[in-house]
Design a protein around this motif. Structure first.
Motif, short mmCIF file in Angstrom:
data_model
loop_
_atom_site.label_atom_id
_atom_site.label_comp_id
_atom_site.label_asym_id
_atom_site.label_seq_id
_atom_site.Cartn_x
_atom_site.Cartn_y
_atom_site.Cartn_z
N GLY A 46 14.25 -22.04 -12.63
CA GLY A 46 13.43 -22.43 -13.77
C GLY A 46 13.79 -23.78 -14.35
N PRO A 47 12.81 -24.43 -14.99
CA PRO A 47 13.04 -25.76 -15.57
C PRO A 47 14.04 -25.79 -16.71
N GLU A 48 14.28 -24.66 -17.35
CA GLU A 48 15.22 -24.63 -18.48
C GLU A 48 16.65 -24.91 -18.06
N THR A 49 16.93 -24.88 -16.76
CA THR A 49 18.29 -25.18 -16.28
C THR A 49 18.52 -26.67 -16.05
N GLU A 50 17.48 -27.48 -16.18
CA GLU A 50 17.61 -28.94 -16.03
C GLU A 50 18.38 -29.49 -17.22
N PHE A 57 11.60 -31.16 -20.46
CA PHE A 57 10.39 -31.03 -21.25
C PHE A 57 9.14 -31.22 -20.38
N ILE A 58 9.14 -32.29 -19.60
CA ILE A 58 7.98 -32.58 -18.74
C ILE A 58 7.75 -31.46 -17.74
N SER A 60 8.81 -28.29 -18.03
CA SER A 60 8.55 -27.01 -18.68
C SER A 60 7.17 -26.94 -19.31
N TYR A 61 6.74 -28.02 -19.97
CA TYR A 61 5.55 -27.95 -20.81
C TYR A 61 4.38 -28.83 -20.37
N VAL A 62 4.63 -29.85 -19.56
CA VAL A 62 3.57 -30.81 -19.27
C VAL A 62 3.08 -30.70 -17.82
N LEU A 63 3.96 -30.95 -16.86
CA LEU A 63 3.53 -31.07 -15.47
C LEU A 63 3.96 -29.91 -14.57
N GLY A 64 4.92 -29.15 -14.99
CA GLY A 64 5.39 -28.04 -14.16
C GLY A 64 6.61 -28.40 -13.34
N PRO A 65 7.19 -27.39 -12.66
CA PRO A 65 8.45 -27.59 -11.95
C PRO A 65 8.33 -28.37 -10.63
N ILE A 66 7.13 -28.65 -10.18
CA ILE A 66 6.97 -29.46 -8.97
C ILE A 66 6.58 -30.88 -9.35
N ALA A 67 5.51 -31.02 -10.10
CA ALA A 67 5.04 -32.36 -10.48
C ALA A 67 5.98 -33.05 -11.47
N GLY A 68 6.68 -32.29 -12.31
CA GLY A 68 7.59 -32.88 -13.29
C GLY A 68 8.71 -33.69 -12.64
N PRO A 69 9.49 -33.09 -11.73
CA PRO A 69 10.53 -33.86 -11.06
C PRO A 69 9.98 -35.00 -10.20
N LEU A 70 8.83 -34.81 -9.59
CA LEU A 70 8.25 -35.88 -8.78
C LEU A 70 7.80 -37.05 -9.65
#
Length: 126
Positions: A46-50, A57-58, A60-70
């Motif tokens: 899950g993104p909360e472990t970042e 934030f990006i 978890s709430y904006v782009l999701g766990p795939i698009a956020g890191p990319l």
């Protein structure tokens, strides 16, 4: 002042790719490895472990766990090239340091967390 900054950036831009292309390629590859490994661990736990608050934030709430890191990878790549372009005499050091840190982060995200916990992570309140 702004015109002085843009003038310096334009001057430093000439021949930048030709002089630093291999450093840029390694830099981009390191960031892609870090971004892909971040996607991997976010899908697992899950993104909360970042640890990075903006990426968390990006993701978890904006782009999701795939698009956020990319997206974060693309932002780091862009920022790194701009900073190295402006501070051209330090470009080798910037690209090298970030590449080493990003390759380490990619390794840690996939395998390293099973082996040890870096000292600085012990200071973060969970």
């Amino acid at each position: 002042m702004f015109s002085r900054i843009t003038t310096k950036f334009r001057e430093n831009r000439r021949g930048f790719w030709e002089d630093y292309r291999w450093f840029i390629v390694v830099f981009a590859l390191a960031l892609l490895c870090d971004g892909a490994s971040t996607v991997y661990f976010m899908l697992e736990s899950g993104p909360e472990t970042e640890l990075h608050p903006a990426i968390q934030f990006i993701s978890s709430y904006v782009l999701g766990p795939i698009a956020g890191p990319l997206f974060a990878t693309l932002a780091k790549l862009t920022a790194g090239i701009v900073v190295a372009g402006y501070c051209r005499k330090f470009a080798v050091y910037i690209f090298s340091a970030v590449s080493v840190i990003s390759f380490w982060a990619a390794w840690y995200n996939v395998w390293g967390f099973k082996i040890y916990t870096p000292s600085f992570l012990k200071w973060i309140p969970w």
